[in-house]
Scaffold this motif. Sequence first.
Motif, PDB file in Angstrom:
ATOM      1  N   GLY A  43       0.780  -1.234   0.000  1.00 25.54           N
ATOM      2  CA  GLY A  43       0.000   0.000   0.000  1.00 25.54           C
ATOM      3  C   GLY A  43       0.807   1.275   0.000  1.00 25.54           C
ATOM      4  N   TRP A  44       2.143   1.179  -0.007  1.00 19.76           N
ATOM      5  CA  TRP A  44       2.980   2.373   0.018  1.00 19.76           C
ATOM      6  C   TRP A  44       2.890   3.124  -1.310  1.00 19.76           C
ATOM      7  CZ3 TRP A  44       6.983   3.314  -3.360  1.00 19.76           C
ATOM      8  CH2 TRP A  44       7.706   4.488  -3.127  1.00 19.76           C
ATOM      9  N   ASP A  45       2.912   4.450  -1.211  1.00 19.69           N
ATOM     10  CA  ASP A  45       3.071   5.302  -2.389  1.00 19.69           C
ATOM     11  C   ASP A  45       3.706   6.601  -1.944  1.00 19.69           C
ATOM     12  OD1 ASP A  45       1.071   6.818  -1.205  1.00 19.69           O
ATOM     13  OD2 ASP A  45      -0.435   6.347  -2.699  1.00 19.69           O
ATOM     14  N   GLU A  46       4.107   7.410  -2.904  1.00 22.28           N
ATOM     15  CA  GLU A  46       4.699   8.709  -2.601  1.00 22.28           C
ATOM     16  C   GLU A  46       4.137   9.741  -3.560  1.00 22.28           C
ATOM     17  OE1 GLU A  46       8.928   8.247  -2.923  1.00 22.28           O
ATOM     18  OE2 GLU A  46       8.919   8.245  -5.086  1.00 22.28           O
ATOM     19  N   PRO A  47       4.329  11.021  -3.252  1.00 18.96           N
ATOM     20  CA  PRO A  47       3.817  12.059  -4.154  1.00 18.96           C
ATOM     21  C   PRO A  47       4.515  12.024  -5.516  1.00 18.96           C
ATOM     22  CG  PRO A  47       4.472  12.996  -2.033  1.00 18.96           C
ATOM     23  CD  PRO A  47       4.962  11.585  -2.059  1.00 18.96           C
ATOM     24  N   PHE A  48       3.874  12.652  -6.507  1.00 18.46           N
ATOM     25  CA  PHE A  48       4.533  12.830  -7.799  1.00 18.46           C
ATOM     26  C   PHE A  48       5.798  13.646  -7.599  1.00 18.46           C
ATOM     27  CE2 PHE A  48       0.542  11.528  -9.712  1.00 18.46           C
ATOM     28  CZ  PHE A  48       0.964  10.903 -10.878  1.00 18.46           C
ATOM     29  N   GLN A  49       6.760  13.440  -8.475  1.00 20.01           N
ATOM     30  CA  GLN A  49       8.027  14.162  -8.433  1.00 20.01           C
ATOM     31  C   GLN A  49       8.513  14.390  -9.858  1.00 20.01           C
ATOM     32  OE1 GLN A  49      11.418  11.432  -7.234  1.00 20.01           O
ATOM     33  NE2 GLN A  49       9.685  10.143  -6.660  1.00 20.01           N
ATOM     34  N   THR A  50       9.376  15.394 -10.008  1.00 22.01           N
ATOM     35  CA  THR A  50      10.025  15.667 -11.285  1.00 22.01           C
ATOM     36  C   THR A  50      11.520  15.807 -11.009  1.00 22.01           C
ATOM     37  OG1 THR A  50       8.023  16.848 -11.969  1.00 22.01           O
ATOM     38  CG2 THR A  50       9.972  17.122 -13.356  1.00 22.01           C
ATOM     39  N   PRO A  51      12.223  14.689 -10.876  1.00 23.49           N
ATOM     40  CA  PRO A  51      13.625  14.726 -10.450  1.00 23.49           C
ATOM     41  C   PRO A  51      14.579  15.244 -11.522  1.00 23.49           C
ATOM     42  CG  PRO A  51      12.947  12.477 -10.883  1.00 23.49           C
ATOM     43  CD  PRO A  51      11.727  13.335 -11.048  1.00 23.49           C
ATOM     44  N   GLU A  52      15.725  15.718 -11.045  1.00 19.99           N
ATOM     45  CA  GLU A  52      16.803  16.182 -11.917  1.00 19.99           C
ATOM     46  C   GLU A  52      17.810  15.064 -12.195  1.00 19.99           C
ATOM     47  OE1 GLU A  52      18.707  19.804 -10.550  1.00 19.99           O
ATOM     48  OE2 GLU A  52      16.809  20.554  -9.765  1.00 19.99           O
ATOM     49  N   PHE A  53      17.449  13.826 -11.926  1.00 18.56           N
ATOM     50  CA  PHE A  53      18.355  12.694 -12.122  1.00 18.56           C
ATOM     51  C   PHE A  53      17.620  11.553 -12.819  1.00 18.56           C
ATOM     52  CE2 PHE A  53      16.731  12.903  -7.755  1.00 18.56           C
ATOM     53  CZ  PHE A  53      15.946  11.760  -7.712  1.00 18.56           C
ATOM     54  N   THR A  84      13.756   5.635 -15.279  1.00 21.72           N
ATOM     55  CA  THR A  84      13.012   6.883 -15.457  1.00 21.72           C
ATOM     56  C   THR A  84      14.025   7.973 -15.770  1.00 21.72           C
ATOM     57  OG1 THR A  84      13.051   7.369 -13.080  1.00 21.72           O
ATOM     58  CG2 THR A  84      11.121   6.176 -13.935  1.00 21.72           C
ATOM     59  N   THR A  85      13.591   8.968 -16.536  1.00 23.59           N
ATOM     60  CA  THR A  85      14.501   9.980 -17.064  1.00 23.59           C
ATOM     61  C   THR A  85      14.322  11.311 -16.354  1.00 23.59           C
ATOM     62  OG1 THR A  85      14.394   8.872 -19.199  1.00 23.59           O
ATOM     63  CG2 THR A  85      15.218  11.122 -19.204  1.00 23.59           C
ATOM     64  N   ALA A  86      15.432  11.976 -16.087  1.00 28.45           N
ATOM     65  CA  ALA A  86      15.412  13.290 -15.465  1.00 28.45           C
ATOM     66  C   ALA A  86      14.443  14.208 -16.191  1.00 28.45           C
ATOM     67  CB  ALA A  86      16.818  13.901 -15.477  1.00 28.45           C
TER      68      ALA A  86
END
Length: 118
Positions: A43-53, A84-86
């Motif tokens: 059931g774990w999840d995390e918020p959306f993100q837009t990483p630089e890596f 996943t792409t930066a």
Amino acid sequence: MVDLYPEPVRIPVPGGKIIDEHIGLASTGEPRVSVAHMVAPAGWDEPFQTPEFDEFTVVLRGQVIVEHGDGERTTVDAGQSVKTTAGERIRYSCGPDGADYVAVCLPAFSPETVHRDE
């Protein structure tokens, strides 16, 4: 030269997920790459993100789900990997049995460069 890192640094995160960083900014001061072992409960999840890596994920047990694009979902099963792409907006979660996986980030993960949604 050989550098031995005898134990990872545990990164505190909410939601029951465990992050043990073996190599990276928090554990060794390495800015070029981070390598972390993660264990996420069911059931774990995390918020959306837009990483630089870029992030390379190898799933050892369970499933990691990556939401991306316009509502697309990629399910990564044990024994599979995903990149996943930066600059791409993504969101990680796990399947009904949780997940055990290794994440490699180039350059290294940092709270300042992950850009999580509020």
